[in-house]
Design a protein around this motif. Sequence first.
Motif, PDB file in Angstrom:
ATOM      1  N   ALA A 190       0.843  -1.205   0.000  1.00 55.00           N
ATOM      2  CA  ALA A 190       0.000   0.000   0.000  1.00 55.00           C
ATOM      3  C   ALA A 190       0.880   1.258   0.000  1.00 55.00           C
ATOM      4  O   ALA A 190       2.029   1.220   0.471  1.00 55.00           O
ATOM      5  CB  ALA A 190      -0.902  -0.021   1.222  1.00 55.00           C
ATOM      6  N   PRO A 191       0.325   2.359  -0.552  1.00 50.46           N
ATOM      7  CA  PRO A 191      -1.021   2.482  -1.132  1.00 50.46           C
ATOM      8  C   PRO A 191      -1.119   1.778  -2.487  1.00 50.46           C
ATOM      9  O   PRO A 191      -0.127   1.659  -3.206  1.00 50.46           O
ATOM     10  CB  PRO A 191      -1.195   3.995  -1.282  1.00 50.46           C
ATOM     11  CG  PRO A 191       0.198   4.518  -1.443  1.00 50.46           C
ATOM     12  CD  PRO A 191       1.064   3.651  -0.587  1.00 50.46           C
ATOM     13  N   ASP A 239      -3.910   2.110   2.775  1.00 54.13           N
ATOM     14  CA  ASP A 239      -3.188   1.057   3.501  1.00 54.13           C
ATOM     15  C   ASP A 239      -3.814  -0.296   3.197  1.00 54.13           C
ATOM     16  O   ASP A 239      -4.884  -0.400   2.588  1.00 54.13           O
ATOM     17  CB  ASP A 239      -3.175   1.327   5.007  1.00 54.13           C
ATOM     18  CG  ASP A 239      -4.570   1.421   5.605  1.00 54.13           C
ATOM     19  OD1 ASP A 239      -5.332   0.428   5.497  1.00 54.13           O
ATOM     20  OD2 ASP A 239      -4.908   2.481   6.156  1.00 54.13           O
ATOM     21  N   THR A 240      -3.140  -1.350   3.653  1.00 50.97           N
ATOM     22  CA  THR A 240      -3.537  -2.712   3.296  1.00 50.97           C
ATOM     23  C   THR A 240      -4.917  -3.067   3.822  1.00 50.97           C
ATOM     24  O   THR A 240      -5.721  -3.677   3.114  1.00 50.97           O
ATOM     25  CB  THR A 240      -2.497  -3.711   3.818  1.00 50.97           C
ATOM     26  OG1 THR A 240      -1.227  -3.416   3.234  1.00 50.97           O
ATOM     27  CG2 THR A 240      -2.890  -5.136   3.463  1.00 50.97           C
ATOM     28  N   GLN A 241      -5.223  -2.699   5.052  1.00 53.58           N
ATOM     29  CA  GLN A 241      -6.512  -3.068   5.634  1.00 53.58           C
ATOM     30  C   GLN A 241      -7.670  -2.411   4.891  1.00 53.58           C
ATOM     31  O   GLN A 241      -8.705  -3.039   4.643  1.00 53.58           O
ATOM     32  CB  GLN A 241      -6.533  -2.696   7.123  1.00 53.58           C
ATOM     33  CG  GLN A 241      -5.585  -3.508   7.990  1.00 53.58           C
ATOM     34  CD  GLN A 241      -5.766  -5.011   7.812  1.00 53.58           C
ATOM     35  OE1 GLN A 241      -6.888  -5.520   7.832  1.00 53.58           O
ATOM     36  NE2 GLN A 241      -4.663  -5.721   7.610  1.00 53.58           N
TER      37      GLN A 241
END
Length: 396
Positions: free
Chosen positions: A136-137, A156-158
């Motif tokens: 990410a991003p 972000d990953t989440q």
Amino acid sequence: MKLAILSRAPHAYSTQRLRAAAEQRGHTVKVLNTLRFAIDLTGDEPDLQYRGKLLSDYDAILPRIGNSITYFGTAVVRQFEQMDVYTPNTSSGITNSRDKLRATQILSRHDIAMPATTFVHNRADVEMAIERVGGAPVVIKLLEGTQGIGVILAPDTQVAKAIIETLHSTKQNVLIQSFISESKGRDIRALVVGDRVVAAMRRVAVGDEFRSNVHRGGNVEAVELSPEYHRAAVKAAQIMGLRVAGVDMLEGKDGPLVMEVNSSPGLEGIERATDLDVAGAIIDYIANQVAFPEIDVRQRLSVSTGYGVAEIVVGSDWEFVGKQLSESGLGEKDITVLTLHRGSNVVPNPRRSTVLEANDRLLCFGKLEEMRSMIPARRRRRAKVRKLPPEPIVED
């Protein structure tokens, strides 16, 4: 020439400009609603009806197929192709460009630089896919989005996982793509006609918006492309089978990164930004090419029993490496070399005096039995399937 513009938006800027440019050059032009065609397969030859009547003869068509009618629209274009009517954009080219995954798969085979991209279906594979593109991003894209719709930046990953899982739950397929931070909300739109870029503009996003599309409020300015960007745009359009296309590129730190190839590019933004007659350039190109309708080479050449098209790779251990094509023995085997591919260069109809090099790829037409013996066996990625054991199922 007599030209038909296939469009459901006769009053749109692009359609009006194309029509005006054709009339200014003395051509006969009509705008035909794509959805009012009927494909006629009842006769001895392929034909079309329009508004319930047999379609009159046309020299060329210019498809402006909207995203929502791609299937039917490309079927109509394909019928024109079967009728030997010239089109600068083939039905397969339009279909390929409309599916972002399919387009990326095709371009990736031909040394076209693009942002790192992955495609997964199972939620368990999403995090790995994000890591594969650099983490990410990331940019998440719907496969059939247009005008910047369906393009999301996940910081972000989440957040990325949550967005992708939500889209998957609604049966939407998405691409996961690396975010090119150095582009800074900018991209290049190159308008390709034939084998050249006739106009180019830089699109700049407004405020915090990372999408630079004009439909998202982005600003535009004319730009002079370097040879590197020019080559990338033309090559991408040609690989897709499009002779009129808008090629969108990011300005990466190592050069152009192709994002998308658009088969029905809008003309308003680029004509006003560059003050160039792009519509006229498109009409002039069609007029010059109208005598050469698109031909499905494999379809035409494969109708002779025992003959077909194949690609032969010149191996480093081939005895004719370093010798002329005339010494290869292909002619004696009734095999004709149509094109020679050497790296990124293509030599059409190579001369008999052409010296062969290792790893040259020869696109040939001839006897399939003769060519089959010259094509090396494909590298196997899996072990062969073995015979069943004497007791295939072991009972407890």
